[in-house]
Design a protein around this motif. Sequence first.
Motif, PDB file in Angstrom:
ATOM      1  N   PRO A 111      98.865  72.032  61.472  1.00  0.00           N
ATOM      2  CA  PRO A 111      99.177  70.602  61.347  1.00  0.00           C
ATOM      3  C   PRO A 111     100.130  70.112  62.437  1.00  0.00           C
ATOM      4  CG  PRO A 111      99.300  71.659  59.202  1.00  0.00           C
ATOM      5  CD  PRO A 111      99.118  72.744  60.213  1.00  0.00           C
ATOM      6  N   LEU A 112     101.121  70.921  62.797  1.00  0.00           N
ATOM      7  CA  LEU A 112     102.037  70.514  63.862  1.00  0.00           C
ATOM      8  C   LEU A 112     101.295  70.318  65.180  1.00  0.00           C
ATOM      9  CD1 LEU A 112     105.202  72.770  63.341  1.00  0.00           C
ATOM     10  CD2 LEU A 112     105.094  70.275  63.208  1.00  0.00           C
ATOM     11  N   PHE A 113     100.456  71.268  65.513  1.00  0.00           N
ATOM     12  CA  PHE A 113      99.797  71.249  66.820  1.00  0.00           C
ATOM     13  C   PHE A 113      98.648  70.251  66.863  1.00  0.00           C
ATOM     14  CE2 PHE A 113      97.320  72.823  70.397  1.00  0.00           C
ATOM     15  CZ  PHE A 113      98.297  73.160  71.315  1.00  0.00           C
ATOM     16  N   PHE A 114      97.729  70.333  65.913  1.00  0.00           N
ATOM     17  CA  PHE A 114      96.506  69.531  65.996  1.00  0.00           C
ATOM     18  C   PHE A 114      96.599  68.175  65.311  1.00  0.00           C
ATOM     19  CE2 PHE A 114      94.693  73.832  66.660  1.00  0.00           C
ATOM     20  CZ  PHE A 114      94.187  73.609  67.920  1.00  0.00           C
ATOM     21  N   SER A 115      97.268  68.071  64.177  1.00  0.00           N
ATOM     22  CA  SER A 115      97.326  66.792  63.467  1.00  0.00           C
ATOM     23  C   SER A 115      98.447  65.905  63.998  1.00  0.00           C
ATOM     24  CB  SER A 115      97.524  67.013  61.968  1.00  0.00           C
ATOM     25  OG  SER A 115      96.423  67.712  61.431  1.00  0.00           O
TER      26      SER A 115
END
Length: 190
Positions: A111-115
Amino acid sequence: MTTALYHLALPQAVFANPAASILLPIALGTAVGYSTRPQVNDLDVRSLKQPPLRPPPYVFGPVWTVLYGLMGYAAYRAVGVPGPTELSRDTRIISASIYTAQLGLNLIWMPLFFSLRRPIEATIDSVALLGLNVYLASLWLEQPATEVAGWCMVPYVAWLSFATYLSAGTGYLNGWSLRRDKGKGPAKDQ
């Protein structure tokens, strides 16, 4: 201190049941992976510069499934299996708490990287995740009762090292921004 850590760990029933211990990280990892993976037509992700040695996307799912299974089995062997040479109560509580913390850090990376498109925070998460798992693996490897668990963590630590390289490399190569600026390539976060 160990009393406070005890409340931060997954329930002992999870560690004591081999199926639950193995399937919980697989199920959670799969749920997070499917819900936050980038879409095929996501131009922001497709346009990212990648560091050398990045495997194709289809490799990540099977690798993580195996690693989640090994991680769960390691937790079962180290925390859930009682025996004559079992860990001390304090070491068992510390192990369960660190395992739980690293699982949480693992689950928030995607979630941190992609969202959220936060490569700096995702890389910090990855470094912290790696550090916790190096400590956990070494803790388990140094005791005969948990040596198998420690060896089960070695492939996970190796992959986390590689994943940290990929996270940091992608962030660096893209100016620590994962957003495109109206088709002109990566841009700074607003």
